[in-house]
Structure formats: structure tokens, C-alpha cells
Design a protein around this motif. Structure first.
Motif, PDB file in Angstrom:
ATOM      1  N   GLN A  77       0.858  -1.181   0.000  1.00 54.20           N
ATOM      2  CA  GLN A  77       0.000   0.000   0.000  1.00 54.20           C
ATOM      3  C   GLN A  77       0.896   1.234   0.000  1.00 54.20           C
ATOM      4  N   LEU A  78       0.699   2.115  -0.957  1.00 52.20           N
ATOM      5  CA  LEU A  78       1.545   3.297  -1.089  1.00 52.20           C
ATOM      6  C   LEU A  78       0.694   4.553  -1.199  1.00 52.20           C
ATOM      7  N   GLY A  81       3.559   9.365  -6.735  1.00 55.34           N
ATOM      8  CA  GLY A  81       3.621  10.043  -8.016  1.00 55.34           C
ATOM      9  C   GLY A  81       3.992   9.121  -9.171  1.00 55.34           C
ATOM     10  N   ASP A  82       4.073   9.691 -10.341  1.00 54.42           N
ATOM     11  CA  ASP A  82       4.375   8.925 -11.553  1.00 54.42           C
ATOM     12  C   ASP A  82       5.763   8.298 -11.517  1.00 54.42           C
ATOM     13  N   SER A 126      -4.192   4.047  -4.538  1.00 54.60           N
ATOM     14  CA  SER A 126      -5.110   5.182  -4.469  1.00 54.60           C
ATOM     15  C   SER A 126      -4.379   6.350  -3.826  1.00 54.60           C
ATOM     16  N   CYS A 127      -4.752   7.552  -4.211  1.00 60.75           N
ATOM     17  CA  CYS A 127      -4.202   8.770  -3.595  1.00 60.75           C
ATOM     18  C   CYS A 127      -2.699   8.898  -3.799  1.00 60.75           C
ATOM     19  N   ASN A 128      -2.247   8.698  -5.000  1.00 63.14           N
ATOM     20  CA  ASN A 128      -0.824   8.783  -5.282  1.00 63.14           C
ATOM     21  C   ASN A 128      -0.449   9.895  -6.246  1.00 63.14           C
ATOM     22  N   GLY A 129      -1.419  10.683  -6.666  1.00 64.16           N
ATOM     23  CA  GLY A 129      -1.115  11.734  -7.622  1.00 64.16           C
ATOM     24  C   GLY A 129      -0.696  11.185  -8.971  1.00 64.16           C
ATOM     25  N   LEU A 130      -1.135   9.955  -9.270  1.00 64.25           N
ATOM     26  CA  LEU A 130      -0.772   9.334 -10.553  1.00 64.25           C
ATOM     27  C   LEU A 130      -1.530   9.972 -11.698  1.00 64.25           C
ATOM     28  N   ILE A 163      -6.697   1.866  -7.456  1.00 60.80           N
ATOM     29  CA  ILE A 163      -6.015   2.962  -8.153  1.00 60.80           C
ATOM     30  C   ILE A 163      -6.899   4.204  -8.238  1.00 60.80           C
ATOM     31  N   GLY A 164      -7.910   4.288  -7.363  1.00 56.30           N
ATOM     32  CA  GLY A 164      -8.818   5.436  -7.361  1.00 56.30           C
ATOM     33  C   GLY A 164      -8.171   6.688  -6.788  1.00 56.30           C
ATOM     34  N   ASN A 165      -8.877   7.798  -6.921  1.00 59.88           N
ATOM     35  CA  ASN A 165      -8.429   9.096  -6.408  1.00 59.88           C
ATOM     36  C   ASN A 165      -7.042   9.478  -6.894  1.00 59.88           C
ATOM     37  N   ASN A 166      -6.833   9.308  -8.177  1.00 55.23           N
ATOM     38  CA  ASN A 166      -5.625   9.770  -8.845  1.00 55.23           C
ATOM     39  C   ASN A 166      -6.056  10.719  -9.953  1.00 55.23           C
TER      40      ASN A 166
END
Length: 127
Positions: A36-37, A41-42, A63-67, A91-94
Motif C-alpha cells: 500500500q503506497l 507520483g508517476d 489510491s491517492c498517489n497523484g498518478l 487505483i482510485g483518487n488519482n
């Protein structure tokens, strides 16, 4: 980072690109099942996508990684994400576009976790 023998890892701090690169290169995480991270970012996603550490991961929380599509497409191209279980990729909230999310869905299908939007909240204070 002494993590030898661990099967689960969580990383949640701002500016973790260097830490994610170290995690991706660690020989001690070859049996990792869950990762879990937050806020990698990208560049962090690209480092992970190229890492054999992911070969044993069944649950990957991103999720929530600014991807953006750039990071998501690196994951799509990764040869190491074959063991993800059904619903195992969060992978949501990116910041993915519809095209980026479509590529993720095409590659991972039912392995992408379908979560109601109210369940996805990103931590803002990571101290």
C-alpha cells in the motif's frame, strides 16, 4: 529499511520517490503479497513497474498517489503484475484521464477494485 521476511508493506509519506526506488530494488521483498503506497507520483509508479518485487504482489494499493496516465501506463506495461487477485489493484483518487483508466481496465480487468467514491479519501497530513 530492515524488512526481511515481511509479506506486507505500507509506505505513506510525502516525497517518497527515493524511498520507493529503494523499496523497488530491495532483495528482501521478493515474497511481498500486499503493498500500500501513498503519494508516490508517476516516478514512483514507474520505479515500481520495473521492479521484480511486484511479481509476488496480490494486493496493490495505489489510491491517492497523484498518478497521471504516465504512471498508470507504466503499471499497465509492467510484466510483474500477473499475480494481482480479483479486486487487488486499488487505483482510485488519482489524476487519470478516461483513456488512462480505460488502459488500466483493459490490462487488469476484474483485478481493479471497484470502490464507491465515498470510501476513497486521501490523507492530507502524512506527518
Amino acid at each position: 529499511m530492515p524488512v526481511k521476511g515481511h509479506r506486507s508493506a505500507t509506505v505513506a509519506e510525502a516525497g517518497l520517490e527515493r524511498g520507493v526506488r529503494a523499496l523497488a530494488a530491495s532483495p528482501y521483498l521478493r515474497q511481498l503479497k500486499s503493498l500500500q503506497l501513498c503519494w508516490i507520483g508517476d516516478e514512483g509508479a514507474k520505479a515500481l513497474a520495473g521492479s521484480p518485487v511486484l511479481a509476488t504482489v496480490e494486493d496493490l494499493g495505489l489510491s491517492c498517489n497523484g498518478l497521471t496516465d504516465e504512471g498508470a501506463l507504466a503499471l499497465v506495461a509492467s510484466p510483474y503484475l500477473e499475480r494481482l487477485k480479483k479486486g487487488g489493484l486499488s487505483i482510485g483518487n488519482n489524476d487519470l484521464t478516461a483513456d488512462g483508466m480505460q488502459a488500466v481496465q483493459a490490462r487488469f480487468g476484474d483485478r481493479v477494485w471497484k470502490s464507491p467514491p465515498e470510501l476513497l479519501s486521501c490523507p492530507t497530513d502524512l506527518t
